[in-house]
Design a protein around this motif. Structure first.
Motif, PDB file in Angstrom:
ATOM      1  N   TYR A  88       0.848  -1.198   0.000  1.00  0.00           N
ATOM      2  CA  TYR A  88       0.000   0.000   0.000  1.00  0.00           C
ATOM      3  C   TYR A  88       0.886   1.252   0.000  1.00  0.00           C
ATOM      4  O   TYR A  88       0.600   2.237  -0.684  1.00  0.00           O
ATOM      5  CB  TYR A  88      -0.907  -0.047   1.234  1.00  0.00           C
ATOM      6  N   LEU A  89       1.980   1.181   0.731  1.00  0.00           N
ATOM      7  CA  LEU A  89       2.931   2.313   0.726  1.00  0.00           C
ATOM      8  C   LEU A  89       3.583   2.444  -0.648  1.00  0.00           C
ATOM      9  O   LEU A  89       3.771   3.556  -1.151  1.00  0.00           O
ATOM     10  CB  LEU A  89       4.031   2.129   1.774  1.00  0.00           C
ATOM     11  N   VAL A  90       3.917   1.297  -1.249  1.00  0.00           N
ATOM     12  CA  VAL A  90       4.550   1.329  -2.585  1.00  0.00           C
ATOM     13  C   VAL A  90       3.572   1.943  -3.590  1.00  0.00           C
ATOM     14  O   VAL A  90       3.957   2.774  -4.419  1.00  0.00           O
ATOM     15  CB  VAL A  90       4.978  -0.094  -3.020  1.00  0.00           C
ATOM     16  N   ARG A  91       2.300   1.542  -3.488  1.00  0.00           N
ATOM     17  CA  ARG A  91       1.296   2.077  -4.437  1.00  0.00           C
ATOM     18  C   ARG A  91       1.048   3.570  -4.224  1.00  0.00           C
ATOM     19  O   ARG A  91       0.605   4.265  -5.104  1.00  0.00           O
ATOM     20  CB  ARG A  91      -0.040   1.326  -4.275  1.00  0.00           C
ATOM     21  N   ASN A  92       1.311   4.039  -3.005  1.00  0.00           N
ATOM     22  CA  ASN A  92       1.102   5.460  -2.696  1.00  0.00           C
ATOM     23  C   ASN A  92       2.440   6.103  -2.349  1.00  0.00           C
ATOM     24  O   ASN A  92       2.606   6.723  -1.292  1.00  0.00           O
ATOM     25  CB  ASN A  92       0.130   5.602  -1.510  1.00  0.00           C
ATOM     26  N   GLU A  93       3.372   5.940  -3.258  1.00  0.00           N
ATOM     27  CA  GLU A  93       4.764   6.280  -2.967  1.00  0.00           C
ATOM     28  C   GLU A  93       4.970   7.713  -2.473  1.00  0.00           C
ATOM     29  O   GLU A  93       5.764   7.962  -1.577  1.00  0.00           O
ATOM     30  CB  GLU A  93       5.619   6.013  -4.204  1.00  0.00           C
ATOM     31  N   GLY A  94       4.210   8.634  -3.054  1.00  0.00           N
ATOM     32  CA  GLY A  94       4.424  10.034  -2.677  1.00  0.00           C
ATOM     33  C   GLY A  94       3.780  10.425  -1.353  1.00  0.00           C
ATOM     34  O   GLY A  94       3.958  11.556  -0.877  1.00  0.00           O
ATOM     35  N   ASN A  95       3.050   9.525  -0.743  1.00  0.00           N
ATOM     36  CA  ASN A  95       2.290   9.870   0.459  1.00  0.00           C
ATOM     37  C   ASN A  95       3.158   9.711   1.714  1.00  0.00           C
ATOM     38  O   ASN A  95       3.302   8.623   2.268  1.00  0.00           O
ATOM     39  CB  ASN A  95       1.039   8.978   0.538  1.00  0.00           C
ATOM     40  N   ARG A  96       3.718  10.802   2.150  1.00  0.00           N
ATOM     41  CA  ARG A  96       4.646  10.744   3.284  1.00  0.00           C
ATOM     42  C   ARG A  96       3.918  10.494   4.601  1.00  0.00           C
ATOM     43  O   ARG A  96       4.483   9.979   5.552  1.00  0.00           O
ATOM     44  CB  ARG A  96       5.445  12.050   3.367  1.00  0.00           C
ATOM     45  N   GLU A  97       2.655  10.892   4.636  1.00  0.00           N
ATOM     46  CA  GLU A  97       1.863  10.707   5.851  1.00  0.00           C
ATOM     47  C   GLU A  97       1.708   9.204   6.165  1.00  0.00           C
ATOM     48  O   GLU A  97       1.789   8.792   7.325  1.00  0.00           O
ATOM     49  CB  GLU A  97       0.489  11.382   5.642  1.00  0.00           C
ATOM     50  N   LEU A  98       1.504   8.398   5.104  1.00  0.00           N
ATOM     51  CA  LEU A  98       1.384   6.945   5.319  1.00  0.00           C
ATOM     52  C   LEU A  98       2.668   6.384   5.922  1.00  0.00           C
ATOM     53  O   LEU A  98       2.631   5.588   6.852  1.00  0.00           O
ATOM     54  CB  LEU A  98       1.119   6.228   3.989  1.00  0.00           C
ATOM     55  N   LYS A  99       3.798   6.824   5.365  1.00  0.00           N
ATOM     56  CA  LYS A  99       5.095   6.339   5.878  1.00  0.00           C
ATOM     57  C   LYS A  99       5.271   6.762   7.332  1.00  0.00           C
ATOM     58  O   LYS A  99       5.747   5.992   8.160  1.00  0.00           O
ATOM     59  CB  LYS A  99       6.238   6.919   5.047  1.00  0.00           C
ATOM     60  N   ARG A 100       4.868   8.016   7.606  1.00  0.00           N
ATOM     61  CA  ARG A 100       5.000   8.517   8.980  1.00  0.00           C
ATOM     62  C   ARG A 100       4.180   7.651   9.947  1.00  0.00           C
ATOM     63  O   ARG A 100       4.636   7.297  11.028  1.00  0.00           O
ATOM     64  CB  ARG A 100       4.546   9.979   9.040  1.00  0.00           C
ATOM     65  N   MET A 101       2.957   7.284   9.504  1.00  0.00           N
ATOM     66  CA  MET A 101       2.099   6.485  10.378  1.00  0.00           C
ATOM     67  C   MET A 101       2.699   5.103  10.633  1.00  0.00           C
ATOM     68  O   MET A 101       2.686   4.610  11.759  1.00  0.00           O
ATOM     69  CB  MET A 101       0.696   6.366   9.773  1.00  0.00           C
ATOM     70  N   VAL A 102       3.230   4.483   9.582  1.00  0.00           N
ATOM     71  CA  VAL A 102       3.841   3.155   9.767  1.00  0.00           C
ATOM     72  C   VAL A 102       5.027   3.267  10.729  1.00  0.00           C
ATOM     73  O   VAL A 102       5.194   2.450  11.639  1.00  0.00           O
ATOM     74  CB  VAL A 102       4.291   2.559   8.408  1.00  0.00           C
ATOM     75  N   TRP A 103       5.802   4.310  10.551  1.00  0.00           N
ATOM     76  CA  TRP A 103       6.970   4.480  11.424  1.00  0.00           C
ATOM     77  C   TRP A 103       6.551   4.701  12.871  1.00  0.00           C
ATOM     78  O   TRP A 103       7.152   4.170  13.810  1.00  0.00           O
ATOM     79  CB  TRP A 103       7.858   5.613  10.889  1.00  0.00           C
ATOM     80  N   GLU A 104       5.474   5.466  13.047  1.00  0.00           N
ATOM     81  CA  GLU A 104       4.928   5.692  14.397  1.00  0.00           C
ATOM     82  C   GLU A 104       4.531   4.333  15.020  1.00  0.00           C
ATOM     83  O   GLU A 104       4.838   4.062  16.178  1.00  0.00           O
ATOM     84  CB  GLU A 104       3.700   6.594  14.256  1.00  0.00           C
ATOM     85  N   ASP A 105       3.865   3.484  14.217  1.00  0.00           N
ATOM     86  CA  ASP A 105       3.444   2.166  14.719  1.00  0.00           C
ATOM     87  C   ASP A 105       4.662   1.318  15.091  1.00  0.00           C
ATOM     88  O   ASP A 105       4.671   0.634  16.122  1.00  0.00           O
ATOM     89  CB  ASP A 105       2.613   1.425  13.653  1.00  0.00           C
ATOM     90  N   MET A 106       5.683   1.368  14.240  1.00  0.00           N
ATOM     91  CA  MET A 106       6.868   0.537  14.487  1.00  0.00           C
ATOM     92  C   MET A 106       7.646   1.027  15.709  1.00  0.00           C
ATOM     93  O   MET A 106       8.279   0.247  16.413  1.00  0.00           O
ATOM     94  CB  MET A 106       7.768   0.493  13.247  1.00  0.00           C
ATOM     95  N   GLN A 107       7.568   2.335  15.959  1.00  0.00           N
ATOM     96  CA  GLN A 107       8.242   2.850  17.155  1.00  0.00           C
ATOM     97  C   GLN A 107       7.594   2.310  18.429  1.00  0.00           C
ATOM     98  O   GLN A 107       8.272   2.058  19.424  1.00  0.00           O
ATOM     99  CB  GLN A 107       8.244   4.368  17.127  1.00  0.00           C
ATOM    100  N   LYS A 108       6.274   2.122  18.374  1.00  0.00           N
ATOM    101  CA  LYS A 108       5.585   1.527  19.538  1.00  0.00           C
ATOM    102  C   LYS A 108       6.066   0.089  19.753  1.00  0.00           C
ATOM    103  O   LYS A 108       6.243  -0.357  20.877  1.00  0.00           O
ATOM    104  CB  LYS A 108       4.068   1.548  19.320  1.00  0.00           C
TER     105      LYS A 108
END
Ligand code: URA
Length: 246
Positions: A218-238
Motif C-alpha cells: 500500500y505504501l509502494v502504491r502510494n509512494e508520494g504519500n509521506r503521511e502513510l510512511k510517517r504512520m507506519v513508522w509511528e506504529d513501528m516505534q511503539k
C-alpha cells in the motif's frame, strides 16, 4: 443535485457485484457478521495463552521445520494448483518479532521466500530501520501459496492455511506480532473500521501484543504519500519501545 436513495443503492450494488466478480468474497461476509473475522478471528479466545516464553526446545525447532515441509506438500486448498513454490515463511525460529503479511506474490512464488518483491524490499528497510537484522525476525503470511493474479485470499483459503500459521506462532512464540494490512489484521485484531483507524493500537492474540499497520505494498502504491510512511513508522516505534529497542 441530490441523488435518490434508489440511485445510490443501484450504484452501490454495481460496485459490490464488481468486487465479488473480481474474487473479493469478503465483501459479502463483512456486511453480515463479526467484521468479516470468520473462524480464525475467534480462534485465539479459547486457546492457551502464549505470552510466557520458555526457551525453545530442539523438538520445537524440528517441529517448525516439519511445518515448513508440510506447507510445501500441502494440497488443502485450491491455491496449491497455481503455485510454483509454497512460501512457508523465514527468519529466526525463536524470533521476538514476527511480521504477518497476506500471501505470496509473483516474486515470492518464484523464489519460495516471503516479501522479496518491491513491497518486501520496503518491509526489509523498515525492519532495518527498527534496528533488527533480518535473521532476528520471522516473516510469514496468512496463506502460503500465491492467489492467482494476486487477488485477496478467500476466507476458505485463509482457514485452510490457518493451522500452519498458528503452529508457527506457537513454536516461535514471538513477543510481538505486526500484522501488515487488512487481511491479517482481520484475523488477529478484528474490527469494523478501516486500517487508518485500526493501525497503531495494540491488539492481543493469546497474550501476544499485535500491532496492525499498513501493508508495505500500500505504501509502494502510494509512494508520494509521506503521511502513510510517517504512520507506519509511528506504529513501528511503539513495537520498538515494547521490545526495548528505543
Ligand atoms: N505481500 C505479502 O503479503 N506477502 C508477501 O510475501 C509478499 C507480498
Amino acid at each position: 443535485m441530490k441523488r435518490s436513495a434508489a440511485d445510490i443503492r443501484e450504484d452501490l450494488q454495481a460496485h459490490v457485484d464488481f468486487l465479488v466478480e473480481a474474487g473479493a468474497g469478503f465483501v459479502i461476509r463483512r456486511s453480515g457478521d463479526e467484521a468479516g473475522s470468520g473462524a480464525p478471528a475467534a480462534a485465539g479466545a479459547a486457546l492457551p495463552p502464549l505470552a510466557a516464553r520458555p526457551p525453545q526446545t530442539s523438538e520445537e525447532r524440528a517441529a517448525l521445520e516439519e511445518t515448513d515441509r508440510q506447507v510445501r506438500a500441502c494440497t488443502l486448498c485450491v491455491l496449491h494448483k497455481f503455485r510454483t513454490n509454497a512460501v512457508p515463511g523465514e527468519g529466526n525460529p525463536a524470533a521476538e518479532l514476527m511480521f504477518i503479511g497476506e500471501g505470496p506474490g509473483r516474486d515470492e512464488d518464484a523464489q519460495g521466500r516471503p516479501f522479496v518483491g518491491r513491497a518486501g524490499q520496503l518491509l526489509r528497510k523498515i525492519i532495518a530501520a527498527m534496528t533488527f537484522r533480518e535473521d532476528e525476525v520471522y516473516i510469514a503470511n496468512m496463506v502460503k501459496c500465491r492467489p492467482p493474479d494476486n487477488r485477496v485470499p478467500h476466507q476458505e483459503e485463509i482457514e485452510a492455511c490457518w493451522p500452519y500459521l498458528i503452529r508457527q506462532i506457537e513454536l516461535i512464540r514471538p513477543r510481538v506480532i505486526v500484522t501488515l494490512g487488512r487481511t491479517p489484521t482481520d484475523s488477529f485484531a478484528p474490527g469494523r473500521e478501516g486500517m487508518t483507524v485500526r493501525r497503531g493500537k495494540f491488539g492481543d492474540y493469546r497474550g501476544i501484543p499485535v500491532m496492525p499497520t499498513f501493508h508495505p505494498s500500500y505504501l509502494v502504491r502510494n509512494e508520494g504519500n509521506r503521511e502513510l510512511k510517517r504512520m507506519v513508522w509511528e506504529d513501528m516505534q511503539k513495537v520498538m519501545a515494547l521490545l526495548g529497542r528505543k
